[in-house]
Design a protein around this motif. Sequence first.
Motif, short mmCIF file in Angstrom:
data_model
loop_
_atom_site.label_atom_id
_atom_site.label_comp_id
_atom_site.label_asym_id
_atom_site.label_seq_id
_atom_site.Cartn_x
_atom_site.Cartn_y
_atom_site.Cartn_z
N LYS A 155 0.83 -1.21 0.00
CA LYS A 155 0.00 0.00 0.00
C LYS A 155 0.86 1.26 0.00
N GLN A 156 2.05 1.20 0.59
CA GLN A 156 2.88 2.39 0.74
C GLN A 156 3.97 2.52 -0.31
N ILE A 157 4.23 1.45 -1.07
CA ILE A 157 5.34 1.46 -2.02
C ILE A 157 5.24 2.62 -3.01
N GLY A 158 4.06 2.82 -3.56
CA GLY A 158 3.87 3.86 -4.55
C GLY A 158 4.00 5.27 -4.01
N LEU A 159 3.94 5.42 -2.69
CA LEU A 159 3.99 6.75 -2.06
C LEU A 159 5.38 7.12 -1.56
N LEU A 160 6.32 6.18 -1.61
CA LEU A 160 7.63 6.41 -1.00
C LEU A 160 8.58 7.14 -1.94
N PRO A 161 9.33 8.12 -1.43
CA PRO A 161 10.37 8.77 -2.23
C PRO A 161 11.54 7.81 -2.44
N LYS A 162 12.41 8.15 -3.36
CA LYS A 162 13.51 7.28 -3.75
C LYS A 162 14.40 6.88 -2.57
N HIS A 163 14.70 7.85 -1.67
CA HIS A 163 15.63 7.55 -0.59
C HIS A 163 15.06 6.53 0.40
N ARG A 164 13.75 6.58 0.66
CA ARG A 164 13.17 5.60 1.57
C ARG A 164 13.05 4.23 0.88
N MET A 165 12.79 4.26 -0.41
CA MET A 165 12.70 3.01 -1.17
C MET A 165 14.05 2.29 -1.15
N TYR A 166 15.12 3.08 -1.23
CA TYR A 166 16.47 2.49 -1.19
C TYR A 166 16.69 1.74 0.13
N GLU A 360 5.05 -0.64 -11.02
CA GLU A 360 6.00 -0.62 -12.13
C GLU A 360 6.99 0.54 -12.04
N LYS A 361 6.51 1.74 -11.73
CA LYS A 361 7.39 2.91 -11.68
C LYS A 361 8.47 2.74 -10.61
N GLN A 362 8.06 2.29 -9.42
CA GLN A 362 9.03 2.09 -8.34
C GLN A 362 10.02 0.97 -8.67
N GLY A 363 9.55 -0.04 -9.41
CA GLY A 363 10.44 -1.11 -9.84
C GLY A 363 11.55 -0.58 -10.73
N ASN A 364 11.22 0.37 -11.60
CA ASN A 364 12.24 1.00 -12.46
C ASN A 364 13.22 1.83 -11.64
N VAL A 365 12.71 2.50 -10.60
CA VAL A 365 13.56 3.28 -9.70
C VAL A 365 14.58 2.36 -9.02
N VAL A 366 14.11 1.21 -8.53
CA VAL A 366 14.98 0.26 -7.85
C VAL A 366 16.05 -0.26 -8.81
N ALA A 367 15.67 -0.57 -10.04
CA ALA A 367 16.62 -1.09 -11.02
C ALA A 367 17.74 -0.07 -11.29
N ARG A 368 17.40 1.23 -11.27
CA ARG A 368 18.39 2.26 -11.56
C ARG A 368 19.44 2.38 -10.45
N PHE A 369 19.05 2.14 -9.18
CA PHE A 369 20.08 2.21 -8.12
C PHE A 369 20.54 0.82 -7.68
#
Length: 392
Positions: A155-166, A360-369
């Motif tokens: 539920k929260q994955i789509g709302l997280l900024p890049k730094h928290r996702m990392y 999908e969008k967050q998955g692409n963010v993860v792949a980039r870092f």
Amino acid sequence: MKFLIAILGVLVIFGLTYAASNNKKEIRYRPLFVMIVLQVLLAFALLNTGIGEFLVKGFAGVFETLLGYAAEGINFVFGGIANEGAGPFFLNVLLPIVFISALIGILQYTRILPFVIKYIGLVLSKINGMGKLESYNAVASAVLGQSEVFISVKKQIGLLPKHRMYTLCASAMSTVSMSIVGAYMTMIEPKYVVTALVLNLFGGFIIASILNPYKVSPEEDILEVQEEEKQSFFEMLGEYILDGFKVAIVVAAMLIGFVAAIAMVNGIFSGIFGISFQEMLGYLFAPIAFVMGVPWKEAVDAGSIMATKLVSNEFVAMLDLGKMTDLSGRTVGIVSVFLVSFANFSSIGIIAGAVKGLHEKQGNVVARFGLRLLFGATMVSVLSATIAGLFL
């Protein structure tokens, strides 16, 4: 001498991580100091005290009993397939994952695990200075696994900024799931597995706090754990049993591919350069092994095993470690602690794929870092091994 080398090792780890930090001004040093002290105390307690020995034996005993139960089911299906007194790796090490996965499903279904994970996470958030979500995710990763953990916070994955996702992804890569802990304990000493599990939990926060520092505001510090879709007990049990079998098959397939590929590359390198690929990597990783506390005369062999884990996975590296009977007990212990994590190249794809399947969008963010993620998780393993080396 080993204390001086350990201090040097910690300084090297912090120096490399600090150099790669994306926001040096935001680093908070007080939580870092507290967590380092906790790591040292926990490593001492687990490796050098009677209480630690008792706890490790108890933990190992539980898994030994569970593996015995798993063997009942394996023998029923595959009895007679192996020679008397012999057991294939797939049957003895990987198939017990199926039963452990089923047990985790039962504990999830009865709400025991979610309760324990949530409140341990809340306690950790007071120590590490990070958000409740990050602390929950670190504990949940160590139980559920690096793919499954993201489902519980989808539920929260789509709302997280890049730094928290990392930070969430770094926790998933730095820990290992309980479903395969029993498999590790058949390959390396249980005390090193337990020590690595505990140290990696805090090490993940330490490295992330330097490499990716940030503050979570009270408004952002919300933990919403996704409730699993309501199933009957036997639906749930069947699902977890199949999930465990999939994990065993995937690990077996990766072992076949990676062991064969490494043997081929070793053969090519030996034929052309007179040195195997793993030996070459051993020389590259030898300085890292040395600052972890490995004696220099064994640093190349240790470095070779560490590199094997990075380019393939921890199972392949543990098999290689088992073949090196001439290594000292200290080196075996340090390298064993290093190996207990998911920090390898294949994990980048696994984590990015798991997140992409949910968003999908967050998955692409993860792949980039992804490479930065691997660097951080590797530093966690090096730090844990260095701290453990103080007491070996």
